[in-house]
Design a protein around this motif. Structure first.
Motif, PDB file in Angstrom:
ATOM      1  N   CYS A 276       0.781  -1.104  -0.071  1.00  0.00           N
ATOM      2  CA  CYS A 276      -0.011  -0.118  -0.007  1.00  0.00           C
ATOM      3  C   CYS A 276       0.841   1.319  -0.042  1.00  0.00           C
ATOM      4  CB  CYS A 276      -1.028   0.047   1.135  1.00  0.00           C
ATOM      5  SG  CYS A 276      -2.029  -1.628   1.380  1.00  0.00           S
ATOM      6  N   ARG A 277       1.890   1.058   0.672  1.00  0.00           N
ATOM      7  CA  ARG A 277       2.951   2.463   0.737  1.00  0.00           C
ATOM      8  C   ARG A 277       3.362   3.023  -0.794  1.00  0.00           C
ATOM      9  NH1 ARG A 277       7.507   1.697   4.947  1.00  0.00           N
ATOM     10  NH2 ARG A 277       7.860  -0.184   3.658  1.00  0.00           N
ATOM     11  N   ASP A 278       3.405   1.944  -1.616  1.00  0.00           N
ATOM     12  CA  ASP A 278       3.647   2.408  -2.820  1.00  0.00           C
ATOM     13  C   ASP A 278       2.755   2.269  -3.859  1.00  0.00           C
ATOM     14  OD1 ASP A 278       6.449   2.818  -2.060  1.00  0.00           O
ATOM     15  OD2 ASP A 278       6.688   0.556  -2.010  1.00  0.00           O
ATOM     16  N   CYS A 279       1.401   2.161  -3.408  1.00  0.00           N
ATOM     17  CA  CYS A 279       0.525   1.882  -4.460  1.00  0.00           C
ATOM     18  C   CYS A 279       0.003   3.125  -5.248  1.00  0.00           C
ATOM     19  CB  CYS A 279      -0.847   1.642  -3.534  1.00  0.00           C
ATOM     20  SG  CYS A 279      -2.268   1.457  -4.861  1.00  0.00           S
ATOM     21  N   ASP A 280      -0.012   3.059  -6.460  1.00  0.00           N
ATOM     22  CA  ASP A 280      -0.007   4.250  -7.471  1.00  0.00           C
ATOM     23  C   ASP A 280      -1.446   4.324  -8.129  1.00  0.00           C
ATOM     24  OD1 ASP A 280       0.768   2.270  -9.144  1.00  0.00           O
ATOM     25  OD2 ASP A 280       2.119   3.709 -10.366  1.00  0.00           O
ATOM     26  N   ARG A 281      -2.360   3.128  -7.732  1.00  0.00           N
ATOM     27  CA  ARG A 281      -3.347   2.897  -8.533  1.00  0.00           C
ATOM     28  C   ARG A 281      -5.004   3.366  -8.217  1.00  0.00           C
ATOM     29  NH1 ARG A 281       0.150  -0.749  -8.032  1.00  0.00           N
ATOM     30  NH2 ARG A 281       0.635  -1.917 -10.096  1.00  0.00           N
ATOM     31  N   LEU A 282      -5.549   3.587  -9.425  1.00  0.00           N
ATOM     32  CA  LEU A 282      -6.855   3.955  -9.070  1.00  0.00           C
ATOM     33  C   LEU A 282      -7.822   3.143  -9.735  1.00  0.00           C
ATOM     34  CD1 LEU A 282      -6.556   7.736  -9.823  1.00  0.00           C
ATOM     35  CD2 LEU A 282      -7.005   6.758  -7.541  1.00  0.00           C
ATOM     36  N   ARG A 283      -9.054   2.993  -9.591  1.00  0.00           N
ATOM     37  CA  ARG A 283      -9.951   2.011 -10.245  1.00  0.00           C
ATOM     38  C   ARG A 283     -11.207   2.709 -10.489  1.00  0.00           C
ATOM     39  NH1 ARG A 283      -6.692  -1.751  -7.504  1.00  0.00           N
ATOM     40  NH2 ARG A 283      -6.309  -3.555  -9.027  1.00  0.00           N
ATOM     41  N   LEU A 284     -11.667   2.652 -11.857  1.00  0.00           N
ATOM     42  CA  LEU A 284     -12.991   3.152 -12.487  1.00  0.00           C
ATOM     43  C   LEU A 284     -13.793   2.089 -12.678  1.00  0.00           C
ATOM     44  CD1 LEU A 284     -14.518   5.622 -13.310  1.00  0.00           C
ATOM     45  CD2 LEU A 284     -13.717   5.287 -15.612  1.00  0.00           C
ATOM     46  N   THR A 285     -14.878   2.012 -12.028  1.00  0.00           N
ATOM     47  CA  THR A 285     -15.788   0.849 -12.374  1.00  0.00           C
ATOM     48  C   THR A 285     -16.542   0.682 -13.554  1.00  0.00           C
ATOM     49  OG1 THR A 285     -17.656   1.478 -10.918  1.00  0.00           O
ATOM     50  CG2 THR A 285     -16.147   0.300  -9.760  1.00  0.00           C
ATOM     51  N   ALA A 286     -17.144  -0.136 -14.069  1.00  0.00           N
ATOM     52  CA  ALA A 286     -17.804  -0.081 -15.407  1.00  0.00           C
ATOM     53  C   ALA A 286     -19.173   1.074 -15.351  1.00  0.00           C
ATOM     54  CB  ALA A 286     -18.405  -1.537 -15.717  1.00  0.00           C
ATOM     55  N   ASP A 287     -19.769   1.012 -14.054  1.00  0.00           N
ATOM     56  CA  ASP A 287     -20.576   1.984 -14.037  1.00  0.00           C
ATOM     57  C   ASP A 287     -20.345   3.302 -13.226  1.00  0.00           C
ATOM     58  OD1 ASP A 287     -20.042   1.094 -11.520  1.00  0.00           O
ATOM     59  OD2 ASP A 287     -22.342   1.123 -10.689  1.00  0.00           O
ATOM     60  N   GLY A 288     -18.783   3.717 -13.542  1.00  0.00           N
ATOM     61  CA  GLY A 288     -18.365   5.082 -13.411  1.00  0.00           C
ATOM     62  C   GLY A 288     -18.149   5.633 -12.103  1.00  0.00           C
ATOM     63  N   GLN A 289     -17.679   4.696 -11.115  1.00  0.00           N
ATOM     64  CA  GLN A 289     -17.497   4.986  -9.830  1.00  0.00           C
ATOM     65  C   GLN A 289     -15.994   4.842  -9.466  1.00  0.00           C
ATOM     66  OE1 GLN A 289     -20.189   5.754  -7.980  1.00  0.00           O
ATOM     67  NE2 GLN A 289     -21.155   5.472  -9.969  1.00  0.00           N
ATOM     68  N   LEU A 290     -15.430   5.812  -9.044  1.00  0.00           N
ATOM     69  CA  LEU A 290     -13.831   5.998  -8.961  1.00  0.00           C
ATOM     70  C   LEU A 290     -13.741   5.413  -7.459  1.00  0.00           C
ATOM     71  CD1 LEU A 290     -11.145   6.560  -9.718  1.00  0.00           C
ATOM     72  CD2 LEU A 290     -11.611   8.988  -8.874  1.00  0.00           C
ATOM     73  N   ARG A 291     -12.702   4.251  -7.411  1.00  0.00           N
ATOM     74  CA  ARG A 291     -12.301   3.516  -6.231  1.00  0.00           C
ATOM     75  C   ARG A 291     -10.807   4.041  -5.931  1.00  0.00           C
ATOM     76  NH1 ARG A 291     -15.720  -0.047  -4.094  1.00  0.00           N
ATOM     77  NH2 ARG A 291     -13.997  -0.934  -3.011  1.00  0.00           N
ATOM     78  N   SER A 292     -10.242   4.380  -4.769  1.00  0.00           N
ATOM     79  CA  SER A 292      -8.841   4.688  -4.668  1.00  0.00           C
ATOM     80  C   SER A 292      -8.047   3.384  -4.205  1.00  0.00           C
ATOM     81  CB  SER A 292      -8.507   5.980  -3.679  1.00  0.00           C
ATOM     82  OG  SER A 292      -9.276   5.531  -2.681  1.00  0.00           O
ATOM     83  N   CYS A 293      -8.854   2.485  -3.744  1.00  0.00           N
ATOM     84  CA  CYS A 293      -8.302   1.091  -3.329  1.00  0.00           C
ATOM     85  C   CYS A 293      -9.379   0.071  -3.718  1.00  0.00           C
ATOM     86  CB  CYS A 293      -8.144   1.187  -1.707  1.00  0.00           C
ATOM     87  SG  CYS A 293      -7.637  -0.254  -1.043  1.00  0.00           S
ATOM     88  N   LEU A 294      -8.735  -1.261  -3.880  1.00  0.00           N
ATOM     89  CA  LEU A 294      -9.594  -2.488  -4.025  1.00  0.00           C
ATOM     90  C   LEU A 294     -10.612  -2.497  -2.713  1.00  0.00           C
ATOM     91  CD1 LEU A 294      -7.338  -5.474  -5.410  1.00  0.00           C
ATOM     92  CD2 LEU A 294      -9.249  -4.367  -6.441  1.00  0.00           C
ATOM     93  N   PHE A 295      -9.954  -2.178  -1.545  1.00  0.00           N
ATOM     94  CA  PHE A 295     -10.886  -2.647  -0.510  1.00  0.00           C
ATOM     95  C   PHE A 295     -11.450  -1.241   0.109  1.00  0.00           C
ATOM     96  CE2 PHE A 295      -7.801  -5.677  -0.940  1.00  0.00           C
ATOM     97  CZ  PHE A 295      -8.079  -6.969  -0.873  1.00  0.00           C
ATOM     98  N   ALA A 296     -11.573  -0.250  -0.885  1.00  0.00           N
ATOM     99  CA  ALA A 296     -12.319   0.897  -0.389  1.00  0.00           C
ATOM    100  C   ALA A 296     -13.694   0.826   0.110  1.00  0.00           C
ATOM    101  CB  ALA A 296     -11.990   2.045  -1.145  1.00  0.00           C
ATOM    102  N   GLN A 297     -14.320   1.192   1.097  1.00  0.00           N
ATOM    103  CA  GLN A 297     -15.697   1.452   1.238  1.00  0.00           C
ATOM    104  C   GLN A 297     -16.561   2.241   0.668  1.00  0.00           C
ATOM    105  OE1 GLN A 297     -17.481  -1.274   2.766  1.00  0.00           O
ATOM    106  NE2 GLN A 297     -15.399  -2.222   3.657  1.00  0.00           N
TER     107      GLN A 297
END
Ligand SMILES: C[S@@+](CC[C@H](N)C(=O)[O-])C[C@H]1O[C@@H](n2cnc3c(N)ncnc32)[C@H](O)[C@@H]1O
Length: 349
Positions: A276-297
């Protein structure tokens, strides 16, 4: 969990969070639909799929991707669900490859339909592909994925290599009582074909909520098993922002007729050795929701403002705020850890 230092500076500049990390890698899930039903991922009957109206259109994916690229995102990985079931995938790749500055473009796929698409995708601008393959045994493949598509996947891998999407990465999840014992064969096979194998620890993102810390196969266990089978593995000195710990494979099992085993192995130990300390990832779901972590609530809805006519600057502000709120770590193992509502396949793995 790795210790992360809170910096004094607020989030500023491109996509910096309050822990000093910069987000530069975007995973876009094109669809939650999938052509396989891997037992550790999805129930046999599938999930409650998004409707067509809920899913972003290609124009919307491209519009949002352009805003992310403006904000400093340099690589985009298309995933799902299964991205190859997205009907206009190569056209979308072509449009993403035309963004300025051009992002690196890659795809994570189960490989089932890759033989038909690899050449078109490479011509459209796709640079790299990761194929998921958990077993080299046809029957076990059918049990694990609930679909008899083993030969299609092998054909897809060969077609991707022929199309210049090479070297390709092969992702494997090892499960106790199923394919764990195949780790040495999978590594031998990958090295012989020049593919880069990565073992991924099973994470608490399964639809059935059957994951357990006690049962999951750990990176350490996999490495022990491989060394015991006769592989010499030397850890690479650094891994930067990459999720995989890399190992040079300098020797293989002695009984093997295989002469000069060279290559590398990656292990993605998201649970036992989080990065996590080096994580540079973002995730955009198919319905247009942005998540900053796989495990984000929490998720940031980009679809509603996009469809309501938000400007690029307004969308960029929403993205910056989401990144600023990125947590220090995923929190697996913490007493208050709660598995996210969405599964891996609905977030985009
Ligand atoms: C969700 S799939 C989506 C992309 C594509 N369908 C594929 O198979 O690569 C991406 C990767 O996530 C892995 N995966 C699925 N559920 C997982 C879990 N709970 N923990 C770890 N990896 C998982 C799959 O094995 C696959 O390699």
């Amino acid at each position: 969990m790795d210790a992360v230092t809170i910096t004094d500076e607020p989030a500023r500049g491109a996509l910096r969070d309050t822990f000093g990390r910069t987000a530069s890698d975007l995973r876009i899930s094109l669809t939650d639909l999938c052509s396989l039903r891997c037992t550790y991922c999805m129930p046999a009957a599938g999930l409650d799929w998004l409707t067509k109206a809920q899913r972003l259109t290609d124009d919307e994916f491209v519009r949002l991707a352009a805003v992310f690229v403006d904000l400093g995102v340099t690589s985009i990985r298309l995933t799902g669900g299964e991205p190859l079931v997205h009907p206009t995938l190569s056209d979308l790749v072509y449009r993403l490859a035309a963004l300025e500055p051009r992002p690196e473009l890659s795809l994570t796929t189960n490989g089932v339909a890759l033989d038909r698409h690899a050449r078109k995708l490479a011509d459209a601008g796709l640079e790299r592909v990761n194929v998921s393959l958990d077993t080299l045994d046809r029957e076990r493949f059918a049990q694990l994925t609930r679909r008899d598509r083993f030969d299609d996947v092998l054909g897809g891998i060969a077609a991707a290599a022929d199309a210049g999407l090479f070297p390709l990465k092969v992702n494997s999840v090892l499960m106790r009582g199923s394919n764990l014992h195949e780790a040495p064969q999978l590594l031998t096979w990958a090295l012989r074909h020049g593919h880069r194998l990565r073992f991924i620890e099973h994470m608490p993102l399964d639809a059935d909520h059957t994951w357990s810390r006690e049962d999951m196969v750990t990176a350490e266990e996999i490495l022990d098993l491989l060394r015991h089978a006769g592989f010499a593995l030397t850890p690479a000195p650094t891994r930067g922002n990459a999720p995989a710990e890399e190992f040079a494979v300098t020797a293989g099992p002695r009984h093997d007729e295989w002469a000069t085993p060279v290559g590398s192995l990656g292990v993605i130990a998201s649970v036992t050795r989080p990065f996590c300390r080096d994580c540079d990832r973002l995730r955009l779901t198919a319905d247009g929701q942005l998540r900053s972590c796989l495990f984000a609530q929490d998720e940031t809805d980009l679809r509603a403002p996009l469809r309501a006519g938000a400007s690029d600057d307004e969308l960029a502000e929403l993205i910056r705020a989401a990144v600023a709120g990125k947590q220090a770590g995923h929190g697996i193992g913490a007493v208050d850890f709660v598995q996210p509502r969405r599964t891996m396949s609905a977030i985009g793995g």
